[in-house]
Design an enzyme around this catalytic site. Structure first.
Site, PDB file in Angstrom:
ATOM      1  N   CYS A 162       0.870  -1.187   0.000  1.00 30.81           N
ATOM      2  CA  CYS A 162       0.000   0.000   0.000  1.00 30.81           C
ATOM      3  C   CYS A 162       0.902   1.231   0.000  1.00 30.81           C
ATOM      4  O   CYS A 162       1.178   1.824   1.045  1.00 30.81           O
ATOM      5  CB  CYS A 162      -0.913  -0.022   1.221  1.00 30.81           C
ATOM      6  N   CYS A 346      -7.986   5.622  -9.019  1.00 26.61           N
ATOM      7  CA  CYS A 346      -7.677   6.188  -7.706  1.00 26.61           C
ATOM      8  C   CYS A 346      -7.209   7.634  -7.864  1.00 26.61           C
ATOM      9  O   CYS A 346      -6.826   8.063  -8.953  1.00 26.61           O
ATOM     10  CB  CYS A 346      -6.627   5.361  -6.969  1.00 26.61           C
TER      11      CYS A 346
END
Length: 403
Positions: A162, A346
């Protein structure tokens, strides 16, 4: 047809959307229960804003028990400590949970042990994967800025997947210091396990790498890629190839485990506790077990310093909906869907602007790739946060777009 017991572990993007979709489709004909250690849904993409003091945490959290009750979904706040798939039982601290079908969407556990001195619990760096961590990091950053000058470090440790929050926090901090008129008093440094900026564990997104290099140059953020973390002390952040950064404040993203509850269960999970799955998101050995989101095992790309494949909130939602549909297909005998055809949308925020990324599929070569930056995308993320949180709060459907 006898009613089935459907158990969902986790209540974030994967667990919440799977539970509500199953409740809508099955209409009370089968039992649906969510077990989660958290009794709130948290809009995690906004945690960097919480750390910056730009967002009250209560604005991005929604209590779950009442929401689930209104939809006919049972809820238990508990932590699963072991699965017994041969017996179809999930063992929690508070008790055992039987199932006919199981969806695992428990997210991750943080591996701060990857380097000495890392992590907020007894270590010398901070993290940002919960409200408590974001508030703790925000307090420490505020204290470092109050000193008037110093070295601020943001990075991704070896094995991390992440990777976006470290980029966001570095740029958000730069924006904050410029607004205060004190940017010249602080050094901001960034390091990453990626072979190059913008690799993100997926091989990069075309020219986004050059755009990020230019952005960091314009913001005068120094950076190093293709490095691993050696240790973190109260005074320094040490990298494997020798350089040290001063450590007035550091926020470092750790690698993930899946869950220790799944480790050692043969055929269920890989050695780090991520659940193995076929293309329909069912487990090869235990076809009644499905997984979605961060809990799902995806083989990483080979890189000099280990990276992992990220799973965004949007990807997790899509997987959860496919897994829910495939559980229904198992019950009704319908055709099942492919849940591993990943695409991603995103927005990575920088405080004064944002980077928009859309790729289909996630890994190259792609049919579609878009990356742009500008203030409009910062505003887009603000609007989307409010829309998404309010939709969850009111129990309304959420459009399948990016976060």
């Amino acid at each position: 047809m006898a009613g089935k017991e459907i158990l969902i572990l986790g209540s974030s993007f994967g667990g919440y959307h799977a539970a509500t979709r199953l409740a809508k489709i099955l209409g009370g004909r089968h039992s649906i229960t969510v077990v989660s250690k958290d009794d709130h849904f948290t809009f995690t993409p906004s945690l960097p804003w919480v750390a910056m003091g730009w967002r009250d945490a209560t604005r991005i959290q929604i209590p779950l028990p009442g929401l689930f009750a209104r939809k006919g979904v049972g809820f238990s706040q508990d932590t699963i400590v072991r699965l017994e798939p041969e017996n179809r039982i999930a063992k929690g601290i508070k008790g055992d949970y039987r199932y006919d079908y199981l969806l695992i969407a428990t997210g991750s556990e943080l591996d701060f042990g990857v380097a000495p001195g890392m992590g907020p619990e007894g270590g010398n760096s901070y993290s940002i994967f919960s409200v408590d961590q974001a508030l703790q990091a925000g307090s420490a950053l505020e204290a470092a800025i109050a000193k008037g000058s110093g070295s601020l470090v943001f990075g991704n440790a070896q094995g991390a997947s992440c990777l976006g929050p470290a980029y966001e926090m570095a740029m958000l901090t730069d924006t904050l210091l410029r607004r205060k008129g004190i940017r010249s008093r602080f050094n901001i440094s960034f390091f990453t396990n990626e072979p190059f900026l913008g690799h993100f564990g997926v091989g990069g997104f075309g020219g986004l790498t050059r755009a990020l290099e230019d952005e960091f140059a314009d913001r005068e953020i120094s950076w190093k890629s293709n490095v691993s973390l050696s240790k973190v002390t109260e005074e320094t952040v040490d990298l494997s190839d020798g350089p040290q950064f001063g450590n007035d404040f550091s926020l470092i993203i750790p690698p993930f485990f899946g869950s220790h509850a799944y480790m050692g269960v043969e055929g269920l999970a890989n050695p780090r506790g991520f659940v193995l799955a076929n293309n329909d998101l069912s487990n090869p050995k235990y076809p009644e077990i499905y997984s979605a989101g961060v809990a799902l095992a995806i083989p990483p790309l080979k890189t000099p310093v280990p990276t992992g494949v990220p799973k965004t909130g949007q990807m997790t939602e899509r997987m959860a909906r496919v897994a829910a549909d495939n559980i229904v297909a198992d019950i009704t005998g319908a055709l099942k869907k492919d849940g591993k055809n990943f695409s991603v949308t995103c927005v990575a925020d920088a405080g004064d602007k944002a980077f928009f990324i859309a790729a289909d599929p996630l890994l190259a070569p792609r049919n579609r790739l878009v990356y742009k930056k500008g203030r409009i995308f910062h505003l887009m993320k603000l609007v989307f946060e409010r829309y998404y949180v309010q939709s969850i709060r009111m129990g309304l459907p959420v459009l399948d777009v990016g976060v």
